[in-house]
Design a protein around this motif. Structure first.
Motif, short mmCIF file in Angstrom:
data_model
loop_
_atom_site.label_atom_id
_atom_site.label_comp_id
_atom_site.label_asym_id
_atom_site.label_seq_id
_atom_site.Cartn_x
_atom_site.Cartn_y
_atom_site.Cartn_z
N GLY A 24 26.98 24.58 2.30
CA GLY A 24 27.38 25.19 3.55
C GLY A 24 28.82 24.89 3.94
N LEU A 25 29.23 25.42 5.10
CA LEU A 25 30.59 25.25 5.60
C LEU A 25 30.58 24.48 6.92
CD1 LEU A 25 32.19 28.80 5.09
CD2 LEU A 25 32.32 26.83 3.57
N VAL A 26 31.42 23.45 6.99
CA VAL A 26 31.53 22.65 8.21
C VAL A 26 33.00 22.44 8.54
CG1 VAL A 26 31.04 20.43 9.30
CG2 VAL A 26 29.36 21.44 7.75
N ALA A 27 33.36 22.72 9.79
CA ALA A 27 34.71 22.41 10.27
C ALA A 27 34.70 21.01 10.86
CB ALA A 27 35.15 23.41 11.31
N PHE A 28 35.74 20.22 10.54
CA PHE A 28 35.81 18.84 11.03
C PHE A 28 37.27 18.47 11.30
CE2 PHE A 28 35.81 18.78 6.40
CZ PHE A 28 36.90 17.99 6.09
N PRO A 29 37.49 17.49 12.18
CA PRO A 29 38.87 17.12 12.52
C PRO A 29 39.50 16.25 11.44
CG PRO A 29 37.36 15.68 13.68
CD PRO A 29 36.50 16.68 12.94
N THR A 30 40.80 16.41 11.25
CA THR A 30 41.58 15.46 10.47
C THR A 30 42.75 15.05 11.36
OG1 THR A 30 43.23 16.91 9.43
CG2 THR A 30 41.03 16.84 8.42
N GLU A 31 43.60 14.18 10.87
CA GLU A 31 44.75 13.77 11.67
C GLU A 31 45.82 14.87 11.74
OE1 GLU A 31 45.71 12.34 7.48
OE2 GLU A 31 43.98 12.84 8.71
N THR A 32 45.68 15.89 10.89
CA THR A 32 46.67 16.98 10.88
C THR A 32 46.15 18.16 11.71
OG1 THR A 32 45.76 17.83 8.78
CG2 THR A 32 47.61 16.28 8.66
N VAL A 33 45.20 18.91 11.15
CA VAL A 33 44.54 20.01 11.86
C VAL A 33 43.06 19.97 11.50
CG1 VAL A 33 46.63 21.46 11.82
CG2 VAL A 33 44.94 21.68 9.98
N TYR A 34 42.27 20.80 12.13
CA TYR A 34 40.86 20.89 11.75
C TYR A 34 40.74 21.57 10.39
CZ TYR A 34 38.53 19.21 15.98
OH TYR A 34 38.02 18.41 16.99
N GLY A 35 39.89 21.00 9.53
CA GLY A 35 39.68 21.56 8.20
C GLY A 35 38.33 22.27 8.13
N LEU A 36 38.25 23.27 7.24
CA LEU A 36 36.99 23.99 7.00
C LEU A 36 36.46 23.55 5.64
CD1 LEU A 36 34.88 26.06 7.80
CD2 LEU A 36 36.36 27.86 6.86
N GLY A 37 35.44 22.67 5.66
CA GLY A 37 35.02 21.98 4.45
C GLY A 37 33.85 22.61 3.71
N ALA A 38 33.96 22.57 2.38
CA ALA A 38 32.87 22.98 1.49
C ALA A 38 32.92 22.08 0.26
CB ALA A 38 33.03 24.44 1.07
N ASN A 39 31.81 22.02 -0.46
CA ASN A 39 31.73 21.24 -1.69
C ASN A 39 32.75 21.77 -2.69
OD1 ASN A 39 31.05 20.00 -4.10
ND2 ASN A 39 28.85 20.34 -3.90
N ALA A 40 33.75 20.98 -3.02
CA ALA A 40 34.84 21.42 -3.90
C ALA A 40 34.37 21.69 -5.32
CB ALA A 40 35.96 20.38 -3.90
N LEU A 41 33.22 21.14 -5.69
CA LEU A 41 32.71 21.31 -7.05
C LEU A 41 31.70 22.45 -7.15
CD1 LEU A 41 32.27 17.53 -7.98
CD2 LEU A 41 34.31 18.98 -8.16
N ASP A 42 31.44 23.11 -6.03
CA ASP A 42 30.50 24.24 -5.98
C ASP A 42 31.31 25.52 -5.80
OD1 ASP A 42 28.72 26.25 -5.22
OD2 ASP A 42 27.45 24.91 -4.04
N ASP A 43 31.44 26.29 -6.88
CA ASP A 43 32.32 27.46 -6.87
C ASP A 43 31.92 28.48 -5.81
OD1 ASP A 43 34.67 28.32 -8.31
OD2 ASP A 43 33.50 30.05 -8.95
N GLU A 44 30.63 28.70 -5.64
CA GLU A 44 30.18 29.66 -4.64
C GLU A 44 30.48 29.18 -3.22
OE1 GLU A 44 29.09 32.79 -5.04
OE2 GLU A 44 29.69 32.42 -7.10
N ALA A 45 30.31 27.88 -2.99
CA ALA A 45 30.63 27.33 -1.67
C ALA A 45 32.11 27.50 -1.36
CB ALA A 45 30.23 25.85 -1.62
N VAL A 46 32.96 27.27 -2.36
CA VAL A 46 34.40 27.42 -2.17
C VAL A 46 34.75 28.88 -1.87
CG1 VAL A 46 36.67 27.22 -3.27
CG2 VAL A 46 34.97 25.41 -3.59
N LYS A 47 34.10 29.79 -2.57
CA LYS A 47 34.35 31.22 -2.32
C LYS A 47 34.00 31.59 -0.88
CE LYS A 47 33.74 32.88 -7.07
NZ LYS A 47 32.86 33.63 -8.00
N SER A 48 32.98 30.92 -0.33
CA SER A 48 32.58 31.23 1.05
C SER A 48 33.65 30.81 2.05
CB SER A 48 31.23 30.55 1.38
OG SER A 48 31.37 29.15 1.44
#
Length: 522
Positions: A24-48
């Motif tokens: 799935g996709l989760v937005a979370f805060p970082t010290e820079t900007v909010y990131g939109l996170g997905a499993n980097a090793l899951d190609d379909e998740a990254v495409k989403s």
């Protein structure tokens, strides 16, 4: 899709990690900007991620890790300089690019043979990544092209209903994305500036280059090696124009623009509607507020915004980098003469364009008229012209312009002699007459090197047959004489390639073209 709003509680962090782990996709805060996170090793998740953002697929993503040892699985090797940066800064707003391992897919790397990775300083970000148990690909959690999100409310505005969850961790510390440096080649190159500055990096690994695309546009055909390089980025719906001027010049210019907004510093004395993004000499405050204030301009209904240019040192480099992309590289430089050069091959139709520009409030400086005044009876220039082209070009002390043109345009050598005599004095007189805003109508703009005196250059282009017919009718000369004049000038392609804008006088609506160009320039 229903988007969950999560807190930073241990339970909600665990849930966010599970969502990412399961594709799935989760937005979370970082010290820079909010990131939109997905499993980097899951190609379909990254495409989403690309689908949710509307992001071009050749724009690579950054892989986020929770621990330094997680880097090893992502890269072929860690060179000495990379290790020194990791030891000196991680966790930090710093992204490093190295040759990728076989574990990293083509989708997350934008089809490149490298991978960009970083270890966020923000503890909530690291907790989410650790809960996921996988490296997390996470670009900014916004609709592609809009200002990056520095508050959870920004993410909610852009991503609600498109992603699984948003972790609300408050405002981001720095407000601009991480510094990106590539060590995949021989020389370290900063591809995107951020809170970790060039000076800080050089203190650890020595000489480091700044990519040309940091302060300008990418070269045609150049492939984006880092997020934020290739496309128009960070832009609100309002049109942003960056104004390069000192405070006094900026204030005078912007305060004269009715109906416009100002994006300025707290110290600026502005009378039009304004939004401020920090203090003039505090680049960290500018970085923290820039994206938030770009979004605020949309909320206020701004259509056109004149932005004060930041300093280009330290973190100011990052602020400038984001701002010129928000403006699609549209910069008005008030430190240069605000003269628009109008040129093009003879017979193309510059006179009509000048008339239309004059109606729009521009003073027209006609180099041909100036040339005629400078060669009136009694002018010292006549002696030089007589010595170069023959005594008979003067009749009772007055210049026979038709005979001079016939001899001067007979070949390029003669044309060059005429230019050497006339151009310096014409340009000096043009400078005396210039004011803001003005148009320098100069068929031989480039030959006279007058293009250096111009803010922008417009050329008028027309088909050869059209030009030939006009010259013959206008000057009452033969086809052969008309072709001599045409051949004495640069080619049509030269004018087009060396001008900022082109008006095509070939049946297209000229007034529409003029309006479009002025909208860009002004």
């Amino acid at each position: 899709m229903k988007t969950k709003i999560l807190s930073t509680s241990k339970q909600d962090i665990g849930l966010a990690g599970e969502i990412i782990k399961n594709g799935g996709l989760v937005a979370f805060p970082t010290e820079t900007v909010y990131g939109l996170g997905a499993n980097a090793l899951d190609d379909e998740a990254v495409k989403s991620i690309y689908r949710a953002k509307g992001r071009p697929s050749d724009n690579p993503l950054i892989v986020h890790i929770a621990k330094k040892e997680d880097i090893n699985q992502l890269v072929e090797t860690i060179p000495e300089k990379a290790q020194r940066l990791i030891d000196a800064f991680f966790p930090a707003p710093l992204t490093i690019i190295l040759k990728k391992s076989a574990l990293v897919g083509d989708t997350v790397s934008g089809g490149l043979d490298t991978v960009a990775f970083r270890m966020p300083k923000n503890e909530v970000a690291r907790a989410v990544i650790e809960a996921a148990g996988v490296p997390v690909a996470a670009p900014s959690a916004n609709t592609s092209g809009l200002p990056s999100p520095t508050k959870a409310s920004h993410v909610i505005s852009d991503m609600m209903g498109k992603i699984d969850a948003i972790v609300d961790g408050g405002d981001c510390e720095f407000g601009v994305e991480s510094t990106v440096i590539t060590l995949a080649e021989k020389t370290p190159v900063i591809l995107r500036p951020g809170a970790i500055t060039k000076e800080m990096i050089e203190g650890v690994i020595g000489e480091t280059e700044l990519a040309k695309a940091v302060l300008g546009e990418m070269e045609e055909g150049e492939k984006a090696a880092s997020p934020g390089m290739k496309y128009k980025h960070y832009s609100p719906k309002a049109k942003i124009i960056v104004v390069d001027a000192d405070r006094e010049g900026y204030e005078k210019f912007v305060n004269s623009k009715k109906g416009a907004f100002a994006l300025c510093f707290e110290e600026d004395n502005i009378t039009v509607p304004k939004v401020t993004f920090g203090k003039e000499n505090d680049d960290l405050s500018q970085a923290k507020l820039l994206f938030d204030k770009l979004r605020e301009l949309d909320e206020l209904g701004a259509q056109k915004v004149y932005a004060r240019i930041p300093n280009k040192d330290g973190v100011g480099t990052a602020v400038f980098n984001r701002l010129i992309r928000a403006a699609a590289f549209n910069v008005i430089d008030l430190n240069k003469p605000f003269t628009i050069g109008l040129t093009g091959p003879t017979g193309a139709g510059k006179t009509y364009v000048c008339e239309e520009l004059e109606k729009r409030g521009f003073k027209i400086i006609d180099s041909d008229i100036i040339a005629k005044k400078l060669t009136e009876k009694g002018s010292p220039l006549l002696t030089e012209l007589k010595n170069a082209f023959g005594k008979d070009i003067l009749e009772n002390g007055e210049l026979n312009r038709k005979l001079l043109a016939e001899r001067a345009f007979k070949n390029k050598k003669n044309t060059a002699i005429l230019n050497k005599i006339m151009h310096p004095v014409i340009i000096e007189e043009c400078k005396k007459q210039s004011e803001i805003p003005c148009v320098l109508d100069a068929p031989q703009l480039f030959e006279a090197n007058a293009d250096k005196e111009c803010y922008k250059i417009i050329c008028v282009s027309a088909p050869l047959e059209t030009r030939l017919s006009r010259i013959i009718g206008r000057d009452v000369i033969s086809t052969e004489q008309a072709m001599q004049r045409i051949n004495a000038q640069f080619s049509d392609d030269y004018y087009i390639e060396n001008s900022d804008y082109v008006i095509y006088n070939n049946g297209q609506n000229i007034n529409e073209q003029i309006n479009d160009i002025l909208e860009e320039i002004l």
